[in-house]
Scaffold this motif. Structure first.
Motif, PDB file in Angstrom:
ATOM      1  N   VAL A  99     -18.683  -6.659   3.763  1.00  0.00           N
ATOM      2  CA  VAL A  99     -18.145  -8.024   3.770  1.00  0.00           C
ATOM      3  C   VAL A  99     -17.113  -8.217   2.661  1.00  0.00           C
ATOM      4  CG1 VAL A  99     -20.215  -9.001   4.784  1.00  0.00           C
ATOM      5  CG2 VAL A  99     -20.033  -8.820   2.295  1.00  0.00           C
ATOM      6  N   LYS A 100     -16.763  -7.156   1.941  1.00  0.00           N
ATOM      7  CA  LYS A 100     -15.855  -7.287   0.798  1.00  0.00           C
ATOM      8  C   LYS A 100     -14.444  -6.785   1.095  1.00  0.00           C
ATOM      9  CE  LYS A 100     -19.665  -7.023  -2.494  1.00  0.00           C
ATOM     10  NZ  LYS A 100     -20.260  -6.346  -3.668  1.00  0.00           N
ATOM     11  N   TRP A 101     -14.163  -6.475   2.357  1.00  0.00           N
ATOM     12  CA  TRP A 101     -12.804  -6.104   2.728  1.00  0.00           C
ATOM     13  C   TRP A 101     -11.908  -7.335   2.707  1.00  0.00           C
ATOM     14  CZ3 TRP A 101     -10.924  -1.219   3.921  1.00  0.00           C
ATOM     15  CH2 TRP A 101     -11.884  -0.204   4.007  1.00  0.00           C
ATOM     16  N   LEU A 102     -10.679  -7.176   2.212  1.00  0.00           N
ATOM     17  CA  LEU A 102      -9.719  -8.277   2.111  1.00  0.00           C
ATOM     18  C   LEU A 102      -8.461  -7.936   2.893  1.00  0.00           C
ATOM     19  CD1 LEU A 102     -10.020  -8.980  -1.727  1.00  0.00           C
ATOM     20  CD2 LEU A 102     -11.186 -10.199   0.132  1.00  0.00           C
ATOM     21  N   ASN A 103      -7.766  -9.000   3.361  1.00  0.00           N
ATOM     22  CA  ASN A 103      -6.506  -8.803   4.069  1.00  0.00           C
ATOM     23  C   ASN A 103      -5.365  -8.589   3.079  1.00  0.00           C
ATOM     24  OD1 ASN A 103      -7.640  -9.094   6.634  1.00  0.00           O
ATOM     25  ND2 ASN A 103      -7.354 -11.324   6.627  1.00  0.00           N
ATOM     26  N   VAL A 104      -4.442  -7.714   3.453  1.00  0.00           N
ATOM     27  CA  VAL A 104      -3.243  -7.490   2.640  1.00  0.00           C
ATOM     28  C   VAL A 104      -2.257  -8.621   2.909  1.00  0.00           C
ATOM     29  CG1 VAL A 104      -1.303  -5.938   2.183  1.00  0.00           C
ATOM     30  CG2 VAL A 104      -3.573  -4.997   2.657  1.00  0.00           C
ATOM     31  N   VAL A 127      -4.048  -5.753   8.325  1.00  0.00           N
ATOM     32  CA  VAL A 127      -4.292  -4.627   7.424  1.00  0.00           C
ATOM     33  C   VAL A 127      -5.245  -5.097   6.328  1.00  0.00           C
ATOM     34  CG1 VAL A 127      -3.273  -2.937   5.867  1.00  0.00           C
ATOM     35  CG2 VAL A 127      -2.030  -3.654   7.925  1.00  0.00           C
ATOM     36  N   GLN A 128      -6.351  -4.369   6.160  1.00  0.00           N
ATOM     37  CA  GLN A 128      -7.380  -4.740   5.195  1.00  0.00           C
ATOM     38  C   GLN A 128      -7.543  -3.640   4.150  1.00  0.00           C
ATOM     39  OE1 GLN A 128     -10.759  -5.288   7.766  1.00  0.00           O
ATOM     40  NE2 GLN A 128     -10.136  -7.354   8.384  1.00  0.00           N
ATOM     41  N   SER A 130       2.303  -2.573  -1.352  1.00  0.00           N
ATOM     42  CA  SER A 130       2.496  -2.320  -2.783  1.00  0.00           C
ATOM     43  C   SER A 130       1.910  -3.432  -3.644  1.00  0.00           C
ATOM     44  CB  SER A 130       3.988  -2.157  -3.095  1.00  0.00           C
ATOM     45  OG  SER A 130       4.567  -1.136  -2.309  1.00  0.00           O
ATOM     46  N   SER A 131       1.823  -4.622  -3.110  1.00  0.00           N
ATOM     47  CA  SER A 131       1.359  -5.759  -3.911  1.00  0.00           C
ATOM     48  C   SER A 131      -0.105  -5.640  -4.317  1.00  0.00           C
ATOM     49  CB  SER A 131       1.565  -7.058  -3.132  1.00  0.00           C
ATOM     50  OG  SER A 131       0.843  -7.023  -1.904  1.00  0.00           O
ATOM     51  N   ILE A 132      -0.907  -4.858  -3.587  1.00  0.00           N
ATOM     52  CA  ILE A 132      -2.330  -4.765  -3.932  1.00  0.00           C
ATOM     53  C   ILE A 132      -2.589  -3.705  -5.004  1.00  0.00           C
ATOM     54  CG2 ILE A 132      -2.904  -5.435  -1.583  1.00  0.00           C
ATOM     55  CD1 ILE A 132      -3.946  -2.548  -1.185  1.00  0.00           C
ATOM     56  N   TYR A 159      -8.989   1.668  -0.457  1.00  0.00           N
ATOM     57  CA  TYR A 159      -9.213   2.096   0.927  1.00  0.00           C
ATOM     58  C   TYR A 159      -8.566   1.072   1.845  1.00  0.00           C
ATOM     59  CZ  TYR A 159     -12.449   5.580  -0.821  1.00  0.00           C
ATOM     60  OH  TYR A 159     -12.983   6.654  -1.477  1.00  0.00           O
ATOM     61  N   LEU A 160      -7.898   1.591   2.868  1.00  0.00           N
ATOM     62  CA  LEU A 160      -7.224   0.723   3.823  1.00  0.00           C
ATOM     63  C   LEU A 160      -7.698   1.036   5.237  1.00  0.00           C
ATOM     64  CD1 LEU A 160      -4.822   1.313   1.447  1.00  0.00           C
ATOM     65  CD2 LEU A 160      -3.718  -0.400   2.893  1.00  0.00           C
ATOM     66  N   ARG A 161      -7.664   0.014   6.061  1.00  0.00           N
ATOM     67  CA  ARG A 161      -7.964   0.162   7.479  1.00  0.00           C
ATOM     68  C   ARG A 161      -7.176  -0.895   8.230  1.00  0.00           C
ATOM     69  NH1 ARG A 161     -14.228  -2.218   7.809  1.00  0.00           N
ATOM     70  NH2 ARG A 161     -13.678  -4.426   7.541  1.00  0.00           N
ATOM     71  N   VAL A 162      -7.064  -0.717   9.540  1.00  0.00           N
ATOM     72  CA  VAL A 162      -6.292  -1.645  10.372  1.00  0.00           C
ATOM     73  C   VAL A 162      -7.218  -2.233  11.424  1.00  0.00           C
ATOM     74  CG1 VAL A 162      -4.349  -1.896  11.957  1.00  0.00           C
ATOM     75  CG2 VAL A 162      -4.165  -0.337   9.998  1.00  0.00           C
ATOM     76  N   GLN A 163      -7.213  -3.536  11.478  1.00  0.00           N
ATOM     77  CA  GLN A 163      -7.977  -4.251  12.502  1.00  0.00           C
ATOM     78  C   GLN A 163      -7.022  -4.684  13.610  1.00  0.00           C
ATOM     79  OE1 GLN A 163      -9.300  -8.228  11.599  1.00  0.00           O
ATOM     80  NE2 GLN A 163     -11.208  -7.962  12.765  1.00  0.00           N
TER      81      GLN A 163
END
Length: 560
Positions: free
Chosen positions: A275-280, A259-260, A294-296, A305-309
């Motif tokens: 290139v600035k997406w981070l992993n949760v 989850v990013q 919730s931690s982010i 914004y969230l997305r799933v890889q």
């Protein structure tokens, strides 16, 4: 005569130069788009070979006295009724005056009326630049700000721009669709193999300014490839600032997920944010189809914004669609907690804010109010439910009925965000009995006690007196004197009661000196007394020291 003619010839040119034949320009207007300035006017004269020149002056810091009039660069000796003077204006927040006149050789018209302006306030936002790309059934769009690559800028904060896209199918019966986009964005929900046309407009919402639309661009979409590896149906469930992302898995084989997230303001930049997406943290290489992110959420003022890889066992990946999170908008308010207490004829309600008392976000950012519903819980189904709204977490209800069961439930709501929670669990409490009734009973008891006392004391006193009289009459405690005692062993009898004669104690009286004369008198008195005692009854002597009566026999013996 020659002198007169020569003066007349000299005066003719002067008369022509005296602003008598040319008319002044009218309807002076200035159009400003970004930093491009255009001056226009109308000329109603029929003169030919007329040119126009303009002058300007400006007021530094909007002072009352401006600079001297100067020729407006770019608007000198022009033959048409407009000119571009962009290079002449360098200060966009100062006051300018502009005027125009008509000229023909040495003739000039009077100056037109003065046009006043502050460039920034009359400027329009120019059209943005756009680049389109059709990929996998969607259109990728890149928007550049209106004054990109310009040295001088009217709009000094391009990050304040927002962009609106108007989109339609390139057909005769198309419907227009409008939506907001970021500088780099994706337009989806499009039909495959269809040509779409669009135009983009830049706006400044805070200043209520809308810019000009860009030229129309058209592009044809492609067919979307349905990859079963990709996570679908992304949805967010948020309650009391606890955020969970859920998605659907279509892939039948082994798959893991990352989850990013992307901080929202990065999308407002015109840079490449891919290139600035981070992993949760905690949602990396997982096999579940849900994630607590919730931690982010470190601030409530921005968006995320969230997305799933998705990755399969062959290390092939697929990115899902993005989902936006506005913390205070996405979050739902949970039901509050309540405690009830009764004191001083008041029902006190203590409310625990949603998320607990330590949840500052819920308490402070939502500016919560509480809707209290209360009613009496009785067999009457028509009992009215009463409503009370409060801002504090402590409330009270008055006008309670004694010995009545009251039930309460509370709902939290935020007017600012138009949100409300479910009602809390119903709580009930019974009011104590009426305190007036015990007081009435106590007062009645005291009054009755006083009444009994007032009646009993005189009655008791009267009975006591009657008892004393009866006892004195029927049961005397004293004996009759010796001079009325009978002789011969006969007992006294009561003249009032027909009872058996009481036994009489035998007593003796020892006399040391008795004369004969006294003896005779005594005998006579005794006999006479005895005779009377038979008629009068028995009497007892009150003196305990004597303790006895003298019998007839003993008295006779003593006399002898």
């Amino acid at each position: 005569m020659a002198v007169f003619l020569s003066c007349l010839l000299v005066a003719l040119p002067l008369r022509c130069a005296g602003q008598t034949n040319l008319r002044s320009p009218e309807d002076i207007q200035v159009y400003v788009v970004n930093t491009n300035f255009t001056l226009s006017w109308n000329y109603t004269g029929n003169d030919t070979d007329v040119t126009f020149s303009a002058e300007y002056r400006w007021f530094e810091d909007n002072e009352r006295n401006g600079t001297e009039w100067k020729g407006l660069l770019g608007c000198q000796n022009v033959t048409c009724t407009e000119c571009d003077f962009s290079s002449a204006i360098t200060e966009y927040y100062e006051m300018y005056h502009v005027r125009v006149r008509a000229e023909r050789r040495e003739e000039v018209s009077p100056w037109s009326s003065t046009f006043e302006m502050i460039p920034y306030f009359i400027a329009q936002i120019g059209p943005p630049g756009i680049v389109l790309q059709s990929v996998n059934g969607v259109i990728k769009i890149k928007v550049s700000p209106p004054e990109e690559n310009q040295v001088r800028k009217m709009w000094i904060t391009p990050l304040d721009f927002k962009y609106n896209v108007v989109l339609w199918e390139n057909s005769s019966n198309s419907e227009f669709r409008s939506q907001s986009v970021f500088p780099t964005d994706t337009i989806d929900d499009l039909a495959p193999d269809t040509t779409y046309c669009l135009k983009v407009q830049a706006t400044l919402p805070l200043e209520r300014q809308e810019g000009l639309f860009s030229p129309i661009h058209c592009i044809k979409t492609t067919r979307k490839v349905n990859d079963l590896l990709c996570a679908t149906n992304l949805r967010i469930l948020a309650l009391n600032m606890e955020f969970h992302l859920h998605w659907t898995n279509q892939y039948k084989q082994h798959v893991s997920y990352n989850v990013q997230y992307l901080i929202g303001y990065l999308k407002k930049l015109h840079d490449d944010y891919s290139v600035k997406w981070l992993n949760v943290h905690g949602c990396e290489n997982i096999t579940d189809t849900q994630c607590n992110f919730s931690s982010i959420i470190t601030t409530t003022s921005g968006s995320y914004y969230l997305r799933v890889q998705a990755l399969n066992e062959y290390n092939r990946s697929c990115l899902s669609n993005e989902v936006k999170v506005d913390p205070l908008i996405t979050n739902e308010i949970g039901p509050p907690g309540i405690k009830l207490d009764i004191s001083n004829a008041l029902l006190h309600i203590q409310i625990s804010p949603p998320g607990g008392s330590e949840s500052e976000v819920m308490r402070d950012h939502y500016d919560l109010s509480y809707r209290v519903l209360y009613w009496t819980n009785s067999s009457n189904n028509e009992e009215e439910i009463k409503v009370k709204e409060i801002k504090q977490t402590i409330g009270s209800i008055s006008d309670l009925t004694p010995s009545t069961l009251y039930c309460v439930k509370v709902q939290a709501f935020s007017e600012a965000y138009n949100k409300s929670s479910h009602f809390s669990k119903e709580e009930c409490i019974k009011t104590p009995g009426d305190k007036i009734l015990p007081l009435v009973i106590l007062a009645t008891f005291v009054i009755a006690l006083i009444a009994v006392f007032l009646v009993a004391v005189p009655l008791g006193f009267a009975l006591y007196q009657a008892y004393s009289k009866i006892k004195y009459v029927f049961f005397p405690s004293c004996q009759p004197p010796l001079n009325i005692e009978g002789f011969g062993g006969q007992l006294f009898s009561s003249p009032y009661l027909l009872t058996a004669e009481e036994p009489i104690e035998n007593c003796s009286i020892i006399e040391t000196i008795i004369t004969e004369e006294a003896n005779q008198i005594a005998v006579k008195d005794y006999k006479h007394s005895k005779q009377r005692s038979r008629d009068s009854g028995n009497y007892s002597n009150d003196d305990n020291t004597s303790g006895s009566k003298v019998s007839e026999e003993m008295l006779e013996k003593e006399i002898v």
